[in-house]
Design a protein around this motif. Structure first.
Motif, PDB file in Angstrom:
ATOM      1  N   MET A   1       0.819  -1.199   0.000  1.00 43.08           N
ATOM      2  CA  MET A   1       0.000   0.000   0.000  1.00 43.08           C
ATOM      3  C   MET A   1       0.861   1.261   0.000  1.00 43.08           C
ATOM      4  SD  MET A   1      -3.029  -1.030   2.687  1.00 43.08           S
ATOM      5  CE  MET A   1      -3.836   0.547   2.452  1.00 43.08           C
ATOM      6  N   SER A   2       0.362   2.294  -0.671  1.00 44.82           N
ATOM      7  CA  SER A   2       1.023   3.597  -0.666  1.00 44.82           C
ATOM      8  C   SER A   2       0.283   4.524   0.287  1.00 44.82           C
ATOM      9  CB  SER A   2       1.028   4.209  -2.075  1.00 44.82           C
ATOM     10  OG  SER A   2       1.703   3.373  -2.997  1.00 44.82           O
ATOM     11  N   LEU A   3       1.003   5.443   0.870  1.00 45.33           N
ATOM     12  CA  LEU A   3       0.384   6.423   1.754  1.00 45.33           C
ATOM     13  C   LEU A   3       0.123   7.704   0.963  1.00 45.33           C
ATOM     14  CD1 LEU A   3       2.584   5.979   4.951  1.00 45.33           C
ATOM     15  CD2 LEU A   3       0.411   4.881   4.405  1.00 45.33           C
TER      16      LEU A   3
ATOM     17  N   ALA B   1     -14.236   2.544   0.758  1.00 39.75           N
ATOM     18  CA  ALA B   1     -14.683   1.185   1.089  1.00 39.75           C
ATOM     19  C   ALA B   1     -13.777   0.561   2.149  1.00 39.75           C
ATOM     20  CB  ALA B   1     -14.697   0.322  -0.174  1.00 39.75           C
ATOM     21  N   LEU B   2     -12.457   0.825   2.049  1.00 36.74           N
ATOM     22  CA  LEU B   2     -11.520   0.307   3.050  1.00 36.74           C
ATOM     23  C   LEU B   2     -11.789   0.946   4.404  1.00 36.74           C
ATOM     24  CD1 LEU B   2      -8.995  -1.213   4.001  1.00 36.74           C
ATOM     25  CD2 LEU B   2      -7.621   0.705   3.140  1.00 36.74           C
TER      26      LEU B   2
ATOM     27  N   PHE C   1      -4.651  -5.715  10.371  1.00 33.18           N
ATOM     28  CA  PHE C   1      -4.331  -7.151  10.340  1.00 33.18           C
ATOM     29  C   PHE C   1      -5.598  -8.001  10.275  1.00 33.18           C
ATOM     30  CE2 PHE C   1      -3.522 -11.199  12.531  1.00 33.18           C
ATOM     31  CZ  PHE C   1      -2.474 -11.691  11.770  1.00 33.18           C
ATOM     32  N   SER C   2      -6.672  -7.531  10.920  1.00 30.84           N
ATOM     33  CA  SER C   2      -7.896  -8.337  11.000  1.00 30.84           C
ATOM     34  C   SER C   2      -8.739  -8.290   9.723  1.00 30.84           C
ATOM     35  CB  SER C   2      -8.754  -7.863  12.185  1.00 30.84           C
ATOM     36  OG  SER C   2      -9.180  -6.524  11.976  1.00 30.84           O
TER      37      SER C   2
ATOM     38  N   PHE D   1      -7.499  -5.837   0.481  1.00 28.28           N
ATOM     39  CA  PHE D   1      -6.303  -5.085   0.113  1.00 28.28           C
ATOM     40  C   PHE D   1      -5.920  -5.270  -1.358  1.00 28.28           C
ATOM     41  CE2 PHE D   1      -5.696  -5.732   4.739  1.00 28.28           C
ATOM     42  CZ  PHE D   1      -5.727  -4.400   5.112  1.00 28.28           C
ATOM     43  N   LYS D   2      -6.478  -6.308  -1.998  1.00 26.45           N
ATOM     44  CA  LYS D   2      -6.193  -6.492  -3.419  1.00 26.45           C
ATOM     45  C   LYS D   2      -6.817  -5.387  -4.262  1.00 26.45           C
ATOM     46  CE  LYS D   2      -5.866 -11.539  -3.065  1.00 26.45           C
ATOM     47  NZ  LYS D   2      -6.462 -12.847  -3.471  1.00 26.45           N
TER      48      LYS D   2
END
Length: 516
Positions: free
Chosen positions: A113-115, A249-250, A281-282, A288-289
């Motif tokens: 992931m990018s910030l 959505a995330l 983590f959960s 994440f895809k």
């Protein structure tokens, strides 16, 4: 001993001829592991195993692994202490019961992931990058920000600079950070002009090359978490619009996951970075895809059922909104009724719904009675005179003044002994800050402006200032047990930020809010 010596000589040959006074000989080599197994301390061995951990584990399995490496049985009391060490460890996240996740496990999961880092007009004008809290959750453990390395899109290192700016320009970059820059130069005459020195990255050429404007953003990719290496690249507004729905959505998925942790004490007591890593983590890996960009600022601003508050030990954390309800100073008490409680002074203060507690009041009296600059009558008018007829019960009034006489007598006796000038000076500055906050409250009451009517940013600043005063005055309330040096150092640094912030709040209230 003779058999042991023969074994050593058989394994390693003849010893060095140097003799110690007791006749023992010196062997210039390290003993093998089976002779040294018990030399290393249990805590050092535990730390080594923690650093070697690359997967989630529980206390029971960790203890077994520890015993196998320690080659001794670990006592039950040691295991209890061990669990506390695991829970408080800076690179572990405590989850259900006695389970733990190493930071590196979560980082590996979200490494791709990018910030997203939005750039404001001030940052672009200065031609610099100040990472601050925007690097969360990719902030390396126990690494100072000045040690981080940023690479440009071509992989070349971006040069670092030491720059000094006004505190109010820098504070927003560290709003959610666990660590705050300490190189502060206070302006005693004009606190609003106090400055802070920070490490920045020279982005002038990149900003010019990609024609950045306020509102544009950078993408920051993690290159090496352990070494604190990142790479920056431009993030077009068009691409941001395309990513925004997936990012939203995330954030919703993370908030939904957090709502299941309302009753989890470990989660609610952890600091922001651990909380965020645990939730990340959960989340199912499939989520994440679809998402490649994350912004901690946008995520925190999207939360509805959680609020970000300061921790007593520093840093910030997310708590359920109902837990973040402000204390009496920052809460409207118009609908609360006084019961005429006649118990302790603390009970009476609570019943009167005052803007301070007994411990803070005690610190105030230590300062007021030790200095000629205060008039006791004026102080009592400020503290107790802003609510009309303070005492609705005559008996409560009598009990209150009985407690007050006892407290004043104790403070008078305490003043017969000497006190550190530094401690007295720091207490006085904290008391003055508290008096200023109470003065603001009285002004708002006179103007019939409720605290709930204040702008959110202004109210949050008042909350932060009040929290600082409460914590500091509690430490300064016992003359027989002065604060330790660590706390004194922290207060001196904090005051360099607090005083300019107080000046800003006073200007906002007394000048801009006077229209009410």
């Amino acid at each position: 001993m003779q058999i042991f010596g023969e074994l050593i000589q058989h394994l390693y040959g003849a010893p060095n001829q140097r003799l110690f006074p007791n006749g023992l000989v010196y062997y210039p080599f390290s003993l093998p592991k089976f002779f040294m197994a018990n030399r290393i301390s249990l805590s050092r061995l535990a730390e080594t195993l923690i650093q070697e951990s690359k997967a989630p584990f529980n206390t029971k399995d960790f203890a077994k692994h520890l015993e196998s490496r320690w080659q001794k049985e670990v006592s039950d009391s040691a295991i209890k202490r061990l669990e506390k060490v695991l829970y408080n460890h800076s690179s572990l996240i405590g989850i259900f019961e006695s389970n733990f996740i190493p930071f590196c496990v979560v980082i590996d999961k979200i490494f791709h992931m990018s910030l997203s880092v939005k750039l404001g007009a001030w940052e672009l004008k200065q031609g610099v990058l100040i990472p601050g809290h925007r690097l969360i959750p990719f902030v390396p453990i126990n690494m100072q920000e000045s040690k981080l390395t940023f690479l440009d899109p071509e992989g070349e290192e971006i040069s670092k600079l030491k720059k000094s700016y006004y505190i109010q320009d820098i504070v927003p970059f560290y709003q959610y950070s666990a660590n705050f820059p300490e190189e502060i130069k206070i302006n005693e005459w004009i606190p609003g002009k106090s400055r802070m020195t920070v490490t920045v990255w020279d982005m002038r050429s990149l900003y010019r090359k990609f024609s950045f404007r306020p509102g544009d953003a950078l993408l920051i990719n993690l290159v090496d978490y352990e070494k604190g290496i990142y790479q920056v690249r431009p993030y077009s507004s068009q691409q941001y619009r395309l990513d925004r729905l997936r990012m939203r959505a995330l954030y919703l998925a993370l908030a939904t996951q957090m709502n299941q942790l309302f009753q989890d004490k470990k989660f609610c007591s952890a600091k922001l970075e651990k909380q965020l890593l645990r939730v990340l983590f959960s989340i199912n890996s499939d989520v994440f895809k679809e998402v490649e960009v994350f912004s901690v600022t946008e995520f925190l601003e999207s939360l509805k059922d959680w609020a970000v508050v300061g921790c007593e030990t520093g840093g910030v954390q997310m708590v359920p909104v109902w837990q973040a309800e402000p204390k009496p100073f920052i809460r409207s008490n118009a609908n609360l009724s006084m019961k005429g409680d006649m118990g302790s002074l603390e009970k009476i203060f609570q019943d009167l719904q005052l803007a301070f507690d007994v411990v803070e009041f005690k610190s105030m009296l230590y300062t007021v009675m030790a200095s000629d600059k205060y008039k006791l009558e004026a102080v009592f008018s400020l503290l107790f005179g802003g609510q009309g007829d303070l005492f609705q019960d005559k008996k409560q009034h009598e009990v209150f003044y009985g407690h007050l006489r006892d407290l004043l007598f104790k403070i008078y006796e305490d003043h017969k002994t000497c006190e550190s000038r530094l401690v007295a000076s720091l207490r006085e500055r904290c008391v003055d800050t508290k008096f200023s906050l109470i003065g603001i409250l009285r002004f708002l009451e006179d103007q019939e402006v409720g605290l709930e009517d204040l702008p959110t940013d202004l109210l949050n600043q008042i909350i932060e200032l009040d929290h600082f005063c409460a914590e500091a005055l509690h430490q300064f309330a016992e003359r027989g047990h002065p604060p330790d040096l660590k706390f004194i150092r922290e207060v001196r640094v904090a005051l360099k930020v607090v005083l300019p912030q107080l000046t800003t709040v006073e200007e906002e209230v007394y000048s801009r809010l006077a229209i009410y």
